[in-house]
Motif scaffolding. Structure first.
Motif, PDB file in Angstrom:
ATOM      1  N   GLY A   1      42.461  16.381  11.656  1.00 10.41           N
ATOM      2  CA  GLY A   1      42.152  16.967  10.672  1.00 10.41           C
ATOM      3  C   GLY A   1      42.714  17.714   9.743  1.00 10.41           C
ATOM      4  O   GLY A   1      42.787  18.393   9.186  1.00 10.41           O
ATOM      5  N   GLN A   2      44.390  17.203   9.848  1.00 10.99           N
ATOM      6  CA  GLN A   2      45.334  18.269   8.817  1.00 10.99           C
ATOM      7  C   GLN A   2      45.284  16.866   7.421  1.00 10.99           C
ATOM      8  O   GLN A   2      45.868  15.436   7.342  1.00 10.99           O
ATOM      9  CB  GLN A   2      46.929  18.266   9.866  1.00 10.99           C
ATOM     10  CG  GLN A   2      46.402  18.833  10.786  1.00 10.99           C
ATOM     11  CD  GLN A   2      47.856  19.291  11.634  1.00 10.99           C
ATOM     12  OE1 GLN A   2      48.779  19.177  10.853  1.00 10.99           O
ATOM     13  NE2 GLN A   2      47.370  19.467  12.936  1.00 10.99           N
ATOM     14  N   GLY A   3      46.731  17.087   6.828  1.00 12.55           N
ATOM     15  CA  GLY A   3      47.093  16.395   5.745  1.00 12.55           C
ATOM     16  C   GLY A   3      48.264  15.933   5.871  1.00 12.55           C
ATOM     17  O   GLY A   3      48.542  15.582   7.126  1.00 12.55           O
TER      18      GLY A   3
ATOM     19  N   PHE B   1      49.370   3.863  -0.804  1.00 16.86           N
ATOM     20  CA  PHE B   1      49.494   3.511   0.570  1.00 16.86           C
ATOM     21  C   PHE B   1      49.428   2.557   1.046  1.00 16.86           C
ATOM     22  O   PHE B   1      47.855   1.804   1.271  1.00 16.86           O
ATOM     23  CB  PHE B   1      48.699   4.884   0.699  1.00 16.86           C
ATOM     24  CG  PHE B   1      49.241   6.490   0.830  1.00 16.86           C
ATOM     25  CD1 PHE B   1      48.598   6.994  -0.299  1.00 16.86           C
ATOM     26  CD2 PHE B   1      49.691   6.603   1.299  1.00 16.86           C
ATOM     27  CE1 PHE B   1      49.342   7.938  -0.889  1.00 16.86           C
ATOM     28  CE2 PHE B   1      50.385   8.531   1.920  1.00 16.86           C
ATOM     29  CZ  PHE B   1      50.203   8.748   0.415  1.00 16.86           C
TER      30      PHE B   1
ATOM     31  N   LYS C   1      47.140   1.256   4.831  1.00 14.96           N
ATOM     32  CA  LYS C   1      45.863   1.446   5.696  1.00 14.96           C
ATOM     33  C   LYS C   1      46.413   2.101   6.493  1.00 14.96           C
ATOM     34  O   LYS C   1      45.823   2.637   6.990  1.00 14.96           O
ATOM     35  CB  LYS C   1      45.217   0.318   5.540  1.00 14.96           C
ATOM     36  CG  LYS C   1      45.010  -0.443   5.093  1.00 14.96           C
ATOM     37  CD  LYS C   1      44.262   0.214   3.892  1.00 14.96           C
ATOM     38  CE  LYS C   1      43.159  -0.889   2.773  1.00 14.96           C
ATOM     39  NZ  LYS C   1      42.072   0.252   2.244  1.00 14.96           N
TER      40      LYS C   1
ATOM     41  N   ARG D   1      38.259  24.368   3.153  1.00 12.99           N
ATOM     42  CA  ARG D   1      39.177  23.331   3.555  1.00 12.99           C
ATOM     43  C   ARG D   1      37.563  22.806   4.030  1.00 12.99           C
ATOM     44  O   ARG D   1      37.691  20.803   4.318  1.00 12.99           O
ATOM     45  CB  ARG D   1      38.570  24.502   5.191  1.00 12.99           C
ATOM     46  CG  ARG D   1      40.684  24.459   4.734  1.00 12.99           C
ATOM     47  CD  ARG D   1      41.626  24.018   4.300  1.00 12.99           C
ATOM     48  NE  ARG D   1      41.661  22.874   5.777  1.00 12.99           N
ATOM     49  CZ  ARG D   1      42.148  22.237   6.981  1.00 12.99           C
ATOM     50  NH1 ARG D   1      42.841  23.727   7.300  1.00 12.99           N
ATOM     51  NH2 ARG D   1      42.307  21.531   6.776  1.00 12.99           N
TER      52      ARG D   1
ATOM     53  N   TYR E   1      44.284  13.438  -4.429  1.00 15.23           N
ATOM     54  CA  TYR E   1      43.824  11.321  -3.197  1.00 15.23           C
ATOM     55  C   TYR E   1      42.727  11.503  -2.817  1.00 15.23           C
ATOM     56  O   TYR E   1      42.197  12.904  -1.963  1.00 15.23           O
ATOM     57  CB  TYR E   1      45.063  11.392  -2.532  1.00 15.23           C
ATOM     58  CG  TYR E   1      46.749  10.825  -3.222  1.00 15.23           C
ATOM     59  CD1 TYR E   1      47.074  12.221  -3.332  1.00 15.23           C
ATOM     60  CD2 TYR E   1      46.601   9.776  -3.579  1.00 15.23           C
ATOM     61  CE1 TYR E   1      48.603  11.788  -4.201  1.00 15.23           C
ATOM     62  CE2 TYR E   1      47.374   9.604  -4.054  1.00 15.23           C
ATOM     63  CZ  TYR E   1      49.067   9.946  -4.380  1.00 15.23           C
ATOM     64  OH  TYR E   1      50.059  10.040  -4.682  1.00 15.23           O
TER      65      TYR E   1
ATOM     66  N   GLN F   1      40.213  10.331   0.836  1.00 15.71           N
ATOM     67  CA  GLN F   1      40.778   9.391   1.719  1.00 15.71           C
ATOM     68  C   GLN F   1      39.190   8.856   2.535  1.00 15.71           C
ATOM     69  O   GLN F   1      38.887  10.245   3.487  1.00 15.71           O
ATOM     70  CB  GLN F   1      41.736  10.077   2.674  1.00 15.71           C
ATOM     71  CG  GLN F   1      41.836   9.411   3.786  1.00 15.71           C
ATOM     72  CD  GLN F   1      43.350  10.491   5.072  1.00 15.71           C
ATOM     73  OE1 GLN F   1      43.355  11.152   5.726  1.00 15.71           O
ATOM     74  NE2 GLN F   1      44.062   9.100   5.992  1.00 15.71           N
TER      75      GLN F   1
ATOM     76  N   GLY G   1      40.852   3.370   3.121  1.00 18.24           N
ATOM     77  CA  GLY G   1      42.303   4.679   3.078  1.00 18.24           C
ATOM     78  C   GLY G   1      42.538   5.593   2.012  1.00 18.24           C
ATOM     79  O   GLY G   1      41.499   6.327   1.580  1.00 18.24           O
ATOM     80  N   LEU G   2      43.486   5.581   2.213  1.00 24.14           N
ATOM     81  CA  LEU G   2      43.951   6.794   0.277  1.00 24.14           C
ATOM     82  C   LEU G   2      44.219   6.151  -0.620  1.00 24.14           C
ATOM     83  O   LEU G   2      44.778   5.649  -0.642  1.00 24.14           O
ATOM     84  CB  LEU G   2      45.240   6.944   0.937  1.00 24.14           C
ATOM     85  CG  LEU G   2      45.687   8.216   2.007  1.00 24.14           C
ATOM     86  CD1 LEU G   2      46.889   7.890   2.683  1.00 24.14           C
ATOM     87  CD2 LEU G   2      45.151   9.849   1.997  1.00 24.14           C
TER      88      LEU G   2
ATOM     89  N   LEU H   1      37.900  13.271   2.911  1.00 25.85           N
ATOM     90  CA  LEU H   1      38.737  14.079   2.775  1.00 25.85           C
ATOM     91  C   LEU H   1      39.708  14.630   1.159  1.00 25.85           C
ATOM     92  O   LEU H   1      40.235  12.696   1.171  1.00 25.85           O
ATOM     93  CB  LEU H   1      39.677  14.153   4.140  1.00 25.85           C
ATOM     94  CG  LEU H   1      40.869  15.005   3.927  1.00 25.85           C
ATOM     95  CD1 LEU H   1      40.138  16.216   4.450  1.00 25.85           C
ATOM     96  CD2 LEU H   1      41.999  14.493   5.257  1.00 25.85           C
TER      97      LEU H   1
ATOM     98  N   LEU I   1      42.890  15.009  -0.862  1.00 20.54           N
ATOM     99  CA  LEU I   1      43.618  15.562  -0.526  1.00 20.54           C
ATOM    100  C   LEU I   1      44.801  16.472  -1.728  1.00 20.54           C
ATOM    101  O   LEU I   1      44.247  15.092  -2.547  1.00 20.54           O
ATOM    102  CB  LEU I   1      44.809  14.797   0.373  1.00 20.54           C
ATOM    103  CG  LEU I   1      44.434  14.116   1.662  1.00 20.54           C
ATOM    104  CD1 LEU I   1      44.720  13.561   2.451  1.00 20.54           C
ATOM    105  CD2 LEU I   1      44.475  15.772   2.481  1.00 20.54           C
TER     106      LEU I   1
ATOM    107  N   PRO J   1      46.060  20.857   3.636  1.00 19.36           N
ATOM    108  CA  PRO J   1      45.391  20.028   4.469  1.00 19.36           C
ATOM    109  C   PRO J   1      44.258  19.289   3.913  1.00 19.36           C
ATOM    110  O   PRO J   1      43.709  18.716   4.778  1.00 19.36           O
ATOM    111  CB  PRO J   1      45.558  21.583   4.730  1.00 19.36           C
ATOM    112  CG  PRO J   1      45.422  22.030   3.730  1.00 19.36           C
ATOM    113  CD  PRO J   1      45.945  22.426   3.157  1.00 19.36           C
TER     114      PRO J   1
END
Lengths: 115, 112
Positions: free
Chosen positions: A41-43, A105, A107, B9, B35, B37, B42-43, B88, B90, B105
């Motif tokens: 749940g975070q960056g 990035f 995986k 958020r 980015y 995710q 993935g990212l 998500l 980012l 976050p």
């Protein structure tokens, strides 16, 4: 094509044991290299980075990584894992030409810590 | 020094709608990257802005767009939302292009 490979999807280690997370990259030139950590749940939090110079770099939270040009690797290590290290870890690369600042990035490797 | 902040958020939208996400970089940072995710992909890099100009763009359709303001704050917009846009998102800031990036976050977008 440029890519980052983290061969281990999930690793479980016991608290207090040592840790090594693998990262291999495929890139035309020697890239800039990074490790990030992400808790649920975070960056992403930057653990350490390699731009040039000493191939063994120290980061936060007791982590270190070693760049090996011959193996195109940048493995992350920690001598003694704490339960709070449970998270997902991402290896990333960036072009050494700073005009291309985007990160590529892997995986990710999910780390679980056994008590 | 405050970190990267992202608002909102969490967001729930319906297919076909559009959405705008906001990112405030670390004070003094002039480069902002976005980015996406997802569990499957993935990212993935969306775009990078420096000095109010888009410097790099990832492989995403034109429905994804962004901009950067003179105070380095950035917004990204997704139009005609699809279920696959659930992710998500980012934001990351860096002092300049090519320097280490610090992430916010994230904004969790759910498209129903």
């Amino acid at each position: 094509a440029q890519s980052v490979t983290q061969p281990d999807i999930h690793i479980t280690v016991s608290e207090g044991a040592s840790l090594e997370l693998r990262c291999n990259y495929s890139y035309g030139a020697t890239p800039y290299l990074f490790w990030y950590v992400q808790s649920p749940g975070q960056g992403l939090q930057l653990l350490l980075k390699y731009f040039s110079g000493d191939t063994l770099v120290q980061g936060i939270k007791g982590f270190e990584a070693e760049f090996k040009r011959s193996q195109s690797s940048f493995n992350l290590r920690k001598p003694s894992v704490h339960w709070s290290d449970a998270a997902e870890y991402f290896c990333a690369v960036a072009h050494p030409d700073r005009s291309q600042g985007n990160l590529i990035f892997g995986k990710g490797t999910k780390l679980s810590v056994k008590p | 020094k405050a970190g990267v902040t992202q608002t909102p958020r969490y967001l729930i939208k319906t297919r076909g709608q559009q959405v705008t996400l906001s990112c405030s970089p670390i004070s003094g940072h002039r480069s902002v990257s976005w980015y996406q995710q997802t569990p499957g992909q993935g990212l993935q890099f969306l775009f990078e802005y420096f000095s109010e100009t888009q410097r790099n763009k990832g492989n995403f359709p034109g429905r994804f767009s962004g901009r950067q303001f003179s105070n380095s704050r950035s917004e990204m917009n997704v139009s005609t939302l699809e279920l696959g846009d659930s992710a998500l998102y980012l934001c990351a800031s860096s002092q300049r292009q090519g320097y280490e990036q610090y992430f916010g976050p994230g904004t969790r977008l759910t498209v129903t």
